[in-house]
Structures are given as C-alpha cells and as structure tokens.
Motif scaffolding. Structure first.
Motif, PDB file in Angstrom:
ATOM      1  N   LYS A  55      67.042  45.061 -12.418  1.00 36.77           N
ATOM      2  CA  LYS A  55      66.874  46.433 -12.745  1.00 36.77           C
ATOM      3  C   LYS A  55      68.172  47.044 -13.165  1.00 36.77           C
ATOM      4  CE  LYS A  55      62.850  47.589 -10.000  1.00 36.77           C
ATOM      5  NZ  LYS A  55      62.573  48.526  -8.757  1.00 36.77           N
ATOM      6  N   ILE A  56      69.345  47.009 -12.553  1.00 35.43           N
ATOM      7  CA  ILE A  56      70.542  47.456 -12.694  1.00 35.43           C
ATOM      8  C   ILE A  56      71.236  46.989 -14.144  1.00 35.43           C
ATOM      9  CG2 ILE A  56      72.949  47.504 -12.058  1.00 35.43           C
ATOM     10  CD1 ILE A  56      71.635  47.518  -9.046  1.00 35.43           C
ATOM     11  N   LEU A  57      71.085  45.496 -14.253  1.00 36.85           N
ATOM     12  CA  LEU A  57      71.375  44.738 -15.458  1.00 36.85           C
ATOM     13  C   LEU A  57      70.801  45.236 -16.602  1.00 36.85           C
ATOM     14  CD1 LEU A  57      72.144  41.290 -14.026  1.00 36.85           C
ATOM     15  CD2 LEU A  57      73.783  43.189 -14.202  1.00 36.85           C
ATOM     16  N   THR A  58      69.486  45.517 -16.589  1.00 34.37           N
ATOM     17  CA  THR A  58      68.696  45.870 -17.842  1.00 34.37           C
ATOM     18  C   THR A  58      69.193  47.494 -18.090  1.00 34.37           C
ATOM     19  OG1 THR A  58      66.605  44.806 -17.057  1.00 34.37           O
ATOM     20  CG2 THR A  58      66.285  46.852 -18.543  1.00 34.37           C
ATOM     21  N   ILE A  59      69.522  48.413 -17.133  1.00 36.04           N
ATOM     22  CA  ILE A  59      69.901  49.706 -17.560  1.00 36.04           C
ATOM     23  C   ILE A  59      71.027  49.641 -17.906  1.00 36.04           C
ATOM     24  CG2 ILE A  59      70.372  51.975 -16.474  1.00 36.04           C
ATOM     25  CD1 ILE A  59      68.047  51.495 -14.468  1.00 36.04           C
ATOM     26  N   ASN A  60      72.009  48.747 -17.608  1.00 37.08           N
ATOM     27  CA  ASN A  60      73.121  48.578 -17.849  1.00 37.08           C
ATOM     28  C   ASN A  60      73.378  48.304 -19.511  1.00 37.08           C
ATOM     29  OD1 ASN A  60      76.289  48.196 -17.452  1.00 37.08           O
ATOM     30  ND2 ASN A  60      75.761  45.939 -17.703  1.00 37.08           N
ATOM     31  N   GLN A  61      72.374  47.681 -20.132  1.00 34.05           N
ATOM     32  CA  GLN A  61      72.670  47.607 -21.422  1.00 34.05           C
ATOM     33  C   GLN A  61      72.150  48.762 -22.265  1.00 34.05           C
ATOM     34  OE1 GLN A  61      73.536  44.642 -22.909  1.00 34.05           O
ATOM     35  NE2 GLN A  61      73.919  44.054 -20.600  1.00 34.05           N
ATOM     36  N   TYR A  62      71.686  49.833 -21.741  1.00 29.95           N
ATOM     37  CA  TYR A  62      71.364  50.844 -22.488  1.00 29.95           C
ATOM     38  C   TYR A  62      71.783  52.428 -21.944  1.00 29.95           C
ATOM     39  CZ  TYR A  62      68.260  47.740 -24.092  1.00 29.95           C
ATOM     40  OH  TYR A  62      67.606  46.366 -24.585  1.00 29.95           O
ATOM     41  N   THR A  63      73.061  52.367 -21.485  1.00 31.75           N
ATOM     42  CA  THR A  63      73.795  53.473 -20.970  1.00 31.75           C
ATOM     43  C   THR A  63      74.411  54.340 -22.213  1.00 31.75           C
ATOM     44  OG1 THR A  63      75.842  52.420 -20.686  1.00 31.75           O
ATOM     45  CG2 THR A  63      74.366  52.591 -18.825  1.00 31.75           C
ATOM     46  N   GLY A  64      74.553  53.559 -23.350  1.00 35.37           N
ATOM     47  CA  GLY A  64      75.366  54.340 -24.347  1.00 35.37           C
ATOM     48  C   GLY A  64      76.746  53.953 -24.472  1.00 35.37           C
ATOM     49  N   ILE A  65      77.264  53.378 -23.213  1.00 33.19           N
ATOM     50  CA  ILE A  65      78.706  53.180 -23.202  1.00 33.19           C
ATOM     51  C   ILE A  65      79.076  51.806 -23.766  1.00 33.19           C
ATOM     52  CG2 ILE A  65      80.564  52.827 -21.478  1.00 33.19           C
ATOM     53  CD1 ILE A  65      79.117  54.582 -19.552  1.00 33.19           C
ATOM     54  N   ASP A  66      80.184  51.805 -24.693  1.00 34.21           N
ATOM     55  CA  ASP A  66      80.308  50.541 -25.461  1.00 34.21           C
ATOM     56  C   ASP A  66      81.325  49.795 -24.273  1.00 34.21           C
ATOM     57  OD1 ASP A  66      78.832  51.052 -27.607  1.00 34.21           O
ATOM     58  OD2 ASP A  66      80.671  51.456 -28.820  1.00 34.21           O
ATOM     59  N   THR A  67      82.357  50.635 -23.732  1.00 31.59           N
ATOM     60  CA  THR A  67      83.326  50.000 -22.959  1.00 31.59           C
ATOM     61  C   THR A  67      83.767  50.858 -22.035  1.00 31.59           C
ATOM     62  OG1 THR A  67      85.091  50.635 -24.494  1.00 31.59           O
ATOM     63  CG2 THR A  67      84.343  48.243 -24.674  1.00 31.59           C
ATOM     64  N   ARG A  68      84.115  50.313 -20.664  1.00 29.89           N
ATOM     65  CA  ARG A  68      84.560  51.060 -19.575  1.00 29.89           C
ATOM     66  C   ARG A  68      86.164  50.718 -19.307  1.00 29.89           C
ATOM     67  NH1 ARG A  68      82.234  50.018 -15.075  1.00 29.89           N
ATOM     68  NH2 ARG A  68      81.046  48.453 -15.717  1.00 29.89           N
ATOM     69  N   SER A  69      86.834  51.767 -19.376  1.00 30.08           N
ATOM     70  CA  SER A  69      88.315  51.497 -18.981  1.00 30.08           C
ATOM     71  C   SER A  69      88.597  50.944 -17.656  1.00 30.08           C
ATOM     72  CB  SER A  69      89.318  52.660 -19.278  1.00 30.08           C
ATOM     73  OG  SER A  69      89.271  52.707 -20.692  1.00 30.08           O
ATOM     74  N   ALA A  70      89.276  49.820 -17.194  1.00 26.63           N
ATOM     75  CA  ALA A  70      89.429  49.422 -16.084  1.00 26.63           C
ATOM     76  C   ALA A  70      90.882  48.851 -15.641  1.00 26.63           C
ATOM     77  CB  ALA A  70      88.581  48.426 -15.463  1.00 26.63           C
ATOM     78  N   ILE A  71      91.301  48.908 -14.493  1.00 32.76           N
ATOM     79  CA  ILE A  71      92.790  48.508 -14.259  1.00 32.76           C
ATOM     80  C   ILE A  71      92.875  46.965 -14.269  1.00 32.76           C
ATOM     81  CG2 ILE A  71      93.298  50.564 -12.862  1.00 32.76           C
ATOM     82  CD1 ILE A  71      92.649  48.898 -10.220  1.00 32.76           C
ATOM     83  N   GLY A  72      91.590  46.320 -14.098  1.00 35.54           N
ATOM     84  CA  GLY A  72      91.558  44.773 -14.413  1.00 35.54           C
ATOM     85  C   GLY A  72      90.474  44.244 -15.061  1.00 35.54           C
ATOM     86  N   SER A  73      90.541  42.959 -15.475  1.00 37.97           N
ATOM     87  CA  SER A  73      89.383  42.553 -16.383  1.00 37.97           C
ATOM     88  C   SER A  73      88.398  41.778 -15.471  1.00 37.97           C
ATOM     89  CB  SER A  73      89.915  41.307 -17.042  1.00 37.97           C
ATOM     90  OG  SER A  73      90.127  40.277 -16.253  1.00 37.97           O
ATOM     91  N   VAL A  74      87.099  41.276 -15.745  1.00 34.36           N
ATOM     92  CA  VAL A  74      86.128  40.777 -15.016  1.00 34.36           C
ATOM     93  C   VAL A  74      86.776  39.772 -13.834  1.00 34.36           C
ATOM     94  CG1 VAL A  74      85.470  38.989 -16.681  1.00 34.36           C
ATOM     95  CG2 VAL A  74      83.818  40.197 -15.113  1.00 34.36           C
ATOM     96  N   ASP A  75      88.090  39.300 -14.158  1.00 32.48           N
ATOM     97  CA  ASP A  75      88.532  38.237 -13.372  1.00 32.48           C
ATOM     98  C   ASP A  75      89.494  38.884 -12.317  1.00 32.48           C
ATOM     99  OD1 ASP A  75      87.192  36.110 -14.766  1.00 32.48           O
ATOM    100  OD2 ASP A  75      88.644  36.398 -16.493  1.00 32.48           O
ATOM    101  N   HIS A  76      89.448  39.935 -12.187  1.00 33.18           N
ATOM    102  CA  HIS A  76      90.403  40.847 -11.284  1.00 33.18           C
ATOM    103  C   HIS A  76      90.234  40.174  -9.748  1.00 33.18           C
ATOM    104  CE1 HIS A  76      92.470  43.603  -8.578  1.00 33.18           C
ATOM    105  NE2 HIS A  76      93.035  44.356  -9.766  1.00 33.18           N
ATOM    106  N   PRO A  77      91.045  39.824  -9.071  1.00 37.79           N
ATOM    107  CA  PRO A  77      91.114  38.895  -7.930  1.00 37.79           C
ATOM    108  C   PRO A  77      90.082  39.732  -6.907  1.00 37.79           C
ATOM    109  CG  PRO A  77      93.198  38.761  -8.615  1.00 37.79           C
ATOM    110  CD  PRO A  77      92.383  39.866  -9.456  1.00 37.79           C
ATOM    111  N   LEU A  78      90.329  41.092  -6.704  1.00 38.72           N
ATOM    112  CA  LEU A  78      89.706  41.751  -5.830  1.00 38.72           C
ATOM    113  C   LEU A  78      88.028  41.991  -5.951  1.00 38.72           C
ATOM    114  CD1 LEU A  78      91.632  45.010  -4.283  1.00 38.72           C
ATOM    115  CD2 LEU A  78      91.210  42.898  -3.493  1.00 38.72           C
TER     116      LEU A  78
END
Length: 467
Positions: A55-78
């Motif tokens: 459900k979360i992943l489905t909704i994630n595709q339709y928030t209207g957000i193209d990109t979210r700013s973050a201090i690390g990439s999807v590979d961030h160690p934490l």
C-alpha cells in the motif's frame, strides 16, 4: 462620549506600524534527491512483501513529489544496516550533516542582510527531528563564530508550524527590544533531517502492518531568515515587512497530529481528519488576521487578492486550501514548486517557500501575470496549531546571493527559468492537482475485490499531509 469597550478592545487587537522587516533569507537543501523508486529499492533490500508495504509503495507513486531532498542517497550507510538506526546514531548525523546545512542557510541569510554573525542579538530556532542538549542552535552559533552575548530560544514540539512560530517568537522579542529602544537583529533557523527515519517507519509498517506514509513525503532542509526592528544603524533593504500574525490551536485535536519520540527515531502520528480540519480553519484565521490590519489597501480584501506562502504538507493540503479560499495554484506557486521538487521538510519548508516566492521565475507564474504586494504565510503543526502571518513584499529588493560550492550544496541558480522550464512547472502543478483522482483510480485497480481497503488507503493518504 467615550469609546465603547468593544471599540477599545477592537483597537487594542489591531497591529500598528511594527517597523519589523525580514532583511535576509537563506535556504539550504542537501545535494541528494530521492525519486519515488528509491523507497521501492530500500523495501526490496530489507523487507519481505506485505500488504501494508505494498500500500505504501502504491501511494508513493502518486504523492505528486518528483524528488525529495536528502543528506544521503539510497545507499546511505544508516539506511542500509541490518537494523534501523538508534536515536543516538541519528543524533550524531544530525549534529554533523544537519548543523552544516543550518550554518550555510544562516550564512546566506546574513549575507543578504549585510550583517556579520557578531551583529546578531537573538537567535530563535526549531527542529522536531533532534532532541540534543545543548540544542543544535548552540553548535550553529559556535560554527558561525558568535562570541557575543546572544539571547537564544529553541522551540520544540511544533513540527511543520515551526518556521512561522519562530518568526512570531522573533517578532515578539524584537518588539520587546524596540520598547526598550534597543537594536534587535534576530536570526531564525529551522532544521529538519527526516530522511534517515525511513527504516524505523518501515520497521513499524512491516511488523505492525500499519500504513505509514510519512516516509513518502518528508525530506531534509535548513532555512533561515534575519528579522530586524530597524532600530539603530544602517540597514539592508527589506525583503518583506512583517505586518502581523495569528496563532491558534484547533480544540481537541491533540491525537490527530503529532511526532512522537521513539528509541529508533520519531514516529509520525496522523489521523484522517487532519486535511479537513486544516482547510476549515484557514478562512476564519485569515478573516481574523485581516481584522487586525485596518491599514491594508482597499483592494486587498479577499484571499485571491494576496499571494500565498502555504506550507506544502501534501497535495490534499494545497488543493484543500485552494478550494476553501477560492484561490488558484498560481497564488501558491512557490508552495507547489517546493513540494514537487523537494517534498515536505517540516518546519524548514515555509521559510523556503517565502524565499522561493520572491524569485524572478516565480513572478512569471503569478495570477494574471501580476505579482501581489501582500503575502499570507500559513502553516499547520501538532496540536493542531495554526500559524499565519501577513507580509508586504519589497518589489524593489535586489536579491544578494551567497553561492556555495562545497560539499553541503551545489551552486545556486540565478532564480531565472527559461520559458520551457516555466511551462514545465505549470504542467507539473496541473498534474499535481489531478493526483487525488488518479490515486483513487489506481487503488481501485490494485484492490478491486476489497473496497474497504480503498477507503482505508484514501484515508491514510489524506491523513498524512501536514507534518
């Protein structure tokens, strides 16, 4: 004949000439951008498939957000350990990478205000993603080189309303200095690092089968401004004059919106009532604020007469306020732009929107091509708290930009979009307005045999839009 008590009370509730000006703003987003696929990647790496996560992943595709700013990439160690990071590990990153963001945002605001850190008399800060003692503001001031006595206030427990709550607090401090005939140069700082809470939230979704979709909205940001009471010395030209404000709590809504501390970070608390409650309170708050500002020009009476700097908590907040106030996406163009390109950075976002709104490419998207002199700022937070203020924009202000080229952020653009880019943003805003209908259709396709799940998903999406 003496004035009536009602007349006296009405006059006492009005704002006069406060002589308060925002003379510098700074926004610092980290350099990494997370697209919707990044959440899918993390889930696939660390969790088995389950109804809640799907459900979360489905909704994630339709928030209207193209990109979210973050201090690390999807590979961030934490974000990729065999467990969620502890609150101590999160705090360590916050006080390193987060404070670096806040220092740069503050330097940008000081640069535009043409002030040294040693000119600052007060610092008002907020975060809802750290609880260190001393607070993060202590380390920001230390890195800025503030050695003079500075009155500091760190606000906590106010979430997405924090940026405007800080401005309100700064204004009251500045007015206290004015009453004493003393100079006030107040540095406001809002800092949030939300991205690394993803594993804790996904753990809850996986273990408890909860639809926790704050992780589809939240991002990282630091924002700052300098407020002056214009007492003593040469001043930079104001970006905005602060004319007045309103603060209120919607009664009996404590359980509807919150952000609770947890050994593995913080957990978003939301109810399906939040968007409707928020949209319903904007009109009376706006009306009451106008009543305290009798000296506005006569052509500024209705919501559509103003530009709006609304905290973009989510698509249904933006569309809900539009409908409630009979305004258009163009009135909230900077809110849409920020939401689409950066997501929701809680308390730091509304100052970012104020910064974005005064840039030239946003002027091209103004309703009817006409930029408004007066701007309504508005944000919501736990409580449910409502913060609103009235700003007057200095149309002659020339933006002074501090370009940073280090590890914290890439160089800034000059705030000018090409014609093609302006058209792209207009198209994105139109697409965002259609997200609600599109999401409903997609959910029907995903779960046609269980209509109550569709209702639950719609409620979940509506209930996560603010903080």
């Amino acid at each position: 004949m003496s004035p009536s008590t009602d007349t006296q009370n009405a006059k006492s509730n009005q704002f006069g000439d406060l002589n308060l000006s925002i003379i510098g703003l700074g926004t610092e987003y980290p350099p990494y951008l997370l697209d919707p696929q990044c959440l899918n990647t993390l889930v696939a790496r660390h969790y088995p498939s389950s109804p809640a996560l799907n459900k979360i992943l489905t909704i994630n595709q339709y928030t209207g957000i193209d990109t979210r700013s973050a201090i690390g990439s999807v590979d961030h160690p934490l974000a990729n350990m065999d467990r969620a990071p502890t609150i101590a590990e999160l705090s360590s990153i916050f006080l390193k990478d987060g404070v670096a963001l806040a220092v740069t945002a503050a330097r940008k605001a000081l640069h535009e205000a043409q002030l040294s850190p040693l000119d600052i008399t007060h610092v008002v800060s907020t975060t809802c993603t750290n609880s260190a003692n001393p607070g993060f503001d202590h380390y920001v001031c230390k890195q800025l080189g503030m050695t003079q006595p500075v009155e500091k206030v760190l606000l906590h427990g106010i979430g997405c309303s924090g940026g405007l709550a800080c401005l309100r607090t700064a204004a009251n401090l500045a007015l206290g200095s004015s009453f004493r005939g003393k100079k006030a140069r107040v540095l406001v700082i809002a800092l949030e690092i939300s991205s690394l809470l993803v594993r804790s939230e996904l753990d809850s979704a996986n273990e408890l089968q909860e639809t926790r979709i704050g992780i589809t909205l939240f991002s990282d940001c630091a924002s700052s401004l300098v407020l002056s009471n214009n007492v003593g010395g040469e001043e930079a030209q104001p970006v905005y004059d602060l004319l007045g404000w309103d603060h209120r709590i919607i009664p009996d809504t404590e359980i509807d919106l919150g952000f609770d501390v947890d050994p593995l970070g913080w957990k978003v608390v939301l109810s399906p009532r939040v968007p409707k409650l928020a949209a319903a309170v904007v009109a009376p708050t706006f009306s009451d604020l106008l009543s305290t500002l009798p000296n506005l020009p006569p052509n500024y009476k209705e919501a559509e007469d103003f530009d709006w700097a609304l905290h973009p908590g989510g698509a249904t907040i933006l569309s809900g306020v539009e409908k409630a106030m009979n305004i258009t996406p163009e009135h909230m163009r900077a809110s849409y732009d920020t939401y689409i390109n950066h997501g929701n950075s809680s308390s730091a976002t509304v100052i970012s929107v104020m910064d974005r709104l005064r840039q030239k490419d946003m002027d091209e998207l103004a309703p009817g091509g006409k930029v408004k002199d007066f701007i309504v700022g508005c944000a919501f937070g736990p409580g449910i708290a409502v913060e609103m203020c009235m700003l007057k924009r200095n149309m002659n202000h020339v933006r002074r930009t501090l370009v940073t080229t280090g590890d914290v952020t890439p160089p800034e653009s000059d705030g000018n979009r090409s014609d093609g880019e302006v058209e792209d943003l207009e198209a994105e805003v139109k697409d965002l307005k259609a997200q609600g209908e599109e999401l409903g259709e997609k959910l029907s396709e995903v779960h046609p045999e269980v209509p109550e799940q569709n209702d639950s998903l719609s409620e979940a999406l509506n209930g996560v839009e603010l903080d």
